[in-house]
Motif scaffolding. Structure first.
Motif, PDB file in Angstrom:
ATOM      1  N   GLU A  77       0.834  -1.207   0.000  1.00 29.09           N
ATOM      2  CA  GLU A  77       0.000   0.000   0.000  1.00 29.09           C
ATOM      3  C   GLU A  77       0.866   1.253   0.000  1.00 29.09           C
ATOM      4  OE1 GLU A  77      -3.879   1.656   2.428  1.00 29.09           O
ATOM      5  OE2 GLU A  77      -2.242   0.766   3.571  1.00 29.09           O
ATOM      6  N   LYS A  78       1.899   1.248   0.863  1.00 27.45           N
ATOM      7  CA  LYS A  78       2.813   2.387   0.898  1.00 27.45           C
ATOM      8  C   LYS A  78       3.514   2.558  -0.443  1.00 27.45           C
ATOM      9  CE  LYS A  78       3.942   2.250   5.849  1.00 27.45           C
ATOM     10  NZ  LYS A  78       5.046   2.090   6.826  1.00 27.45           N
ATOM     11  N   ALA A  79       4.016   1.442  -0.993  1.00 29.00           N
ATOM     12  CA  ALA A  79       4.740   1.501  -2.260  1.00 29.00           C
ATOM     13  C   ALA A  79       3.845   2.011  -3.375  1.00 29.00           C
ATOM     14  CB  ALA A  79       5.281   0.114  -2.615  1.00 29.00           C
ATOM     15  N   TYR A  80       2.584   1.565  -3.380  1.00 25.31           N
ATOM     16  CA  TYR A  80       1.649   2.002  -4.421  1.00 25.31           C
ATOM     17  C   TYR A  80       1.466   3.511  -4.391  1.00 25.31           C
ATOM     18  CZ  TYR A  80      -2.751   2.808  -6.866  1.00 25.31           C
ATOM     19  OH  TYR A  80      -3.714   3.299  -7.702  1.00 25.31           O
ATOM     20  N   ARG A 139      -4.384  11.284  12.874  1.00 26.48           N
ATOM     21  CA  ARG A 139      -4.833  10.622  11.644  1.00 26.48           C
ATOM     22  C   ARG A 139      -4.051  11.125  10.437  1.00 26.48           C
ATOM     23  NH1 ARG A 139      -5.748   6.512   8.929  1.00 26.48           N
ATOM     24  NH2 ARG A 139      -7.468   6.505   7.442  1.00 26.48           N
ATOM     25  N   SER A 140      -3.744  12.414  10.405  1.00 30.58           N
ATOM     26  CA  SER A 140      -2.944  12.958   9.305  1.00 30.58           C
ATOM     27  C   SER A 140      -1.568  12.305   9.271  1.00 30.58           C
ATOM     28  CB  SER A 140      -2.798  14.479   9.456  1.00 30.58           C
ATOM     29  OG  SER A 140      -4.025  15.135   9.255  1.00 30.58           O
ATOM     30  N   ILE A 141      -0.992  12.061  10.442  1.00 29.36           N
ATOM     31  CA  ILE A 141       0.322  11.415  10.514  1.00 29.36           C
ATOM     32  C   ILE A 141       0.251  10.002   9.932  1.00 29.36           C
ATOM     33  CG2 ILE A 141       2.077  10.507  12.104  1.00 29.36           C
ATOM     34  CD1 ILE A 141       1.375  12.906  13.944  1.00 29.36           C
ATOM     35  N   GLU A 142      -0.798   9.268  10.262  1.00 29.17           N
ATOM     36  CA  GLU A 142      -0.964   7.910   9.733  1.00 29.17           C
ATOM     37  C   GLU A 142      -1.050   7.926   8.214  1.00 29.17           C
ATOM     38  OE1 GLU A 142      -4.393   6.194  11.515  1.00 29.17           O
ATOM     39  OE2 GLU A 142      -3.618   6.306  13.560  1.00 29.17           O
ATOM     40  N   LEU A 149      -0.616  11.344   1.661  1.00 28.98           N
ATOM     41  CA  LEU A 149      -0.551  12.806   1.714  1.00 28.98           C
ATOM     42  C   LEU A 149       0.815  13.275   1.257  1.00 28.98           C
ATOM     43  CD1 LEU A 149      -2.147  13.424   5.249  1.00 28.98           C
ATOM     44  CD2 LEU A 149      -3.306  13.596   3.036  1.00 28.98           C
ATOM     45  N   ASP A 150       0.868  14.503   0.732  1.00 26.88           N
ATOM     46  CA  ASP A 150       2.145  15.124   0.396  1.00 26.88           C
ATOM     47  C   ASP A 150       2.764  15.778   1.625  1.00 26.88           C
ATOM     48  OD1 ASP A 150       2.275  14.635  -2.490  1.00 26.88           O
ATOM     49  OD2 ASP A 150       0.471  15.873  -2.552  1.00 26.88           O
ATOM     50  N   ILE A 151       1.943  16.452   2.421  1.00 28.37           N
ATOM     51  CA  ILE A 151       2.399  17.086   3.662  1.00 28.37           C
ATOM     52  C   ILE A 151       1.271  17.021   4.688  1.00 28.37           C
ATOM     53  CG2 ILE A 151       4.086  18.686   2.661  1.00 28.37           C
ATOM     54  CD1 ILE A 151       1.941  20.866   2.762  1.00 28.37           C
ATOM     55  N   ASN A 280       7.136  13.247   4.601  1.00 32.89           N
ATOM     56  CA  ASN A 280       7.632  11.876   4.621  1.00 32.89           C
ATOM     57  C   ASN A 280       8.958  11.850   3.873  1.00 32.89           C
ATOM     58  OD1 ASN A 280       8.118   9.102   4.176  1.00 32.89           O
ATOM     59  ND2 ASN A 280       5.935   8.654   4.329  1.00 32.89           N
ATOM     60  N   LYS A 281      10.044  11.548   4.580  1.00 32.99           N
ATOM     61  CA  LYS A 281      11.375  11.587   3.980  1.00 32.99           C
ATOM     62  C   LYS A 281      11.534  10.572   2.850  1.00 32.99           C
ATOM     63  CE  LYS A 281      13.372  11.246   8.064  1.00 32.99           C
ATOM     64  NZ  LYS A 281      14.410  11.178   9.132  1.00 32.99           N
TER      65      LYS A 281
END
Length: 307
Positions: A77-80, A139-142, A149-151, A280-281
């Protein structure tokens, strides 16, 4: 010898797995991907065979993820989302005539700090969309960690480790304790108001946790009588005479000036809430996002990204 990772798996199989795991429905995944349901089933079988694990439980038409499938889905999911972000970044490199910036921020942060910068950005780059996901900071952090999210513009929790995320200061939000009834203008102690009903944000919010620590540091326990999900509702409840409460000074100042609310001046300094920008770095920042952050920086007069 142990398990040896299979680095030859076709990435197309992971894409099909992502859609199948997202919907838990092979037919829907096939429709989204414009392939047959049989092609989806064969792809999943191939992936399971190459990884030597079962990814789904199949009981008739019902499909659920196995434990191994859940773990794989979290990573895929993250990679997508990162791949989709990369595609969007490439488009934005070419021009600022398209694209979307995805921002996570609470209702209060959006209202107080983002509206002007969003308006300014739109005037300069009208073809770039801005999508605000109004959720609590947690929730935004998750969603930022997942690459959705971009930021994220968040209330910063003191001494909290944001791990793979990078935090940049934006501004500070002062809070005041207010009542709908006139109060003694002299300073009093926080403990003098414990018998009054307290109106507060819900427990999961960052601001609530900071205020709970504030009470604890003063040897007290925070016991709200009413809890709400946004400061707008908290303010309405206080204004309606339901109790006292802590609210951002910026949204209460007009009501205090018109004597519809009254500030309770207490001896113990009320903690301010730092507002920060999280990125997200692992995810590249698009040109459009960089342009928006420049406008946000200029609006708040803060230096962002070490400029």
């Amino acid at each position: 010898m142990g398990y040896v990772p299979n680095h030859t798996v076709n990435f197309e199989l992971y894409k099909i797995f992502y859609y199948a795991a997202s919907s838990l429905n092979f037919s829907k995944a096939a429709s989204t991907l414009h392939v047959t349901q049989s092609a989806v089933s064969q792809a999943i079988k191939s992936l399971e065979s190459q990884l030597d694990i079962a990814l789904f439980y199949r009981q008739g038409r019902n499909v659920t993820l196995t434990y191994e499938g859940e773990v794989l889905f979290q990573h895929v999911e993250k990679a997508y989302h990162f791949f989709r972000s990369a595609e969007n970044a490439i488009h934005n490199i070419k021009s600022l005539d398209e694209g979307t910036i995805f921002i996570g921020a609470s209702d209060t942060i959006t209202r107080l700090f983002l509206i002007d910068s969003i308006k300014s950005f739109h005037l300069q780059y009208p073809k770039v969309k801005i999508s605000i996901n109004n959720r609590p900071s947690s929730r935004s952090i998750e969603k930022l960690e997942k690459g959705e999210l971009d930021i994220a513009i968040i209330n910063v929790m003191p001494n909290f480790d944001y791990e793979d995320l990078e935090l940049f200061p934006l501004t500070t939000l002062e809070h005041v304790l207010v009542s709908s009834a006139p109060v003694d203008p002299l300073q009093v102690h926080l403990s003098d108001w414990l018998e009054q009903p307290l109106v507060s944000l819900e427990k999961k919010s960052t601001t609530r946790r900071i205020l709970e620590a504030y009470y604890e540091n003063n040897g007290l326990e925070m016991k709200p009588a009413f809890e709400f999900g946004s400061f707008d509702v908290v303010l309405e409840a206080i204004h309606a005479g339901m109790g006292i409460g802590f609210v951002p000074k910026r949204i209460a100042s007009d009501l205090i000036g018109s004597k519809e609310l009254y500030e309770i001046k207490i001896v113990e300094p009320i903690p301010s809430i730092d507002i920060g920008i999280l990125i997200n770095k692992s995810k590249p920042i698009s040109i459009a996002t960089q342009k928006y952050l420049e406008i946000l920086k200029n609006n708040e007069g803060k230096v962002i990204f070490g400029e």
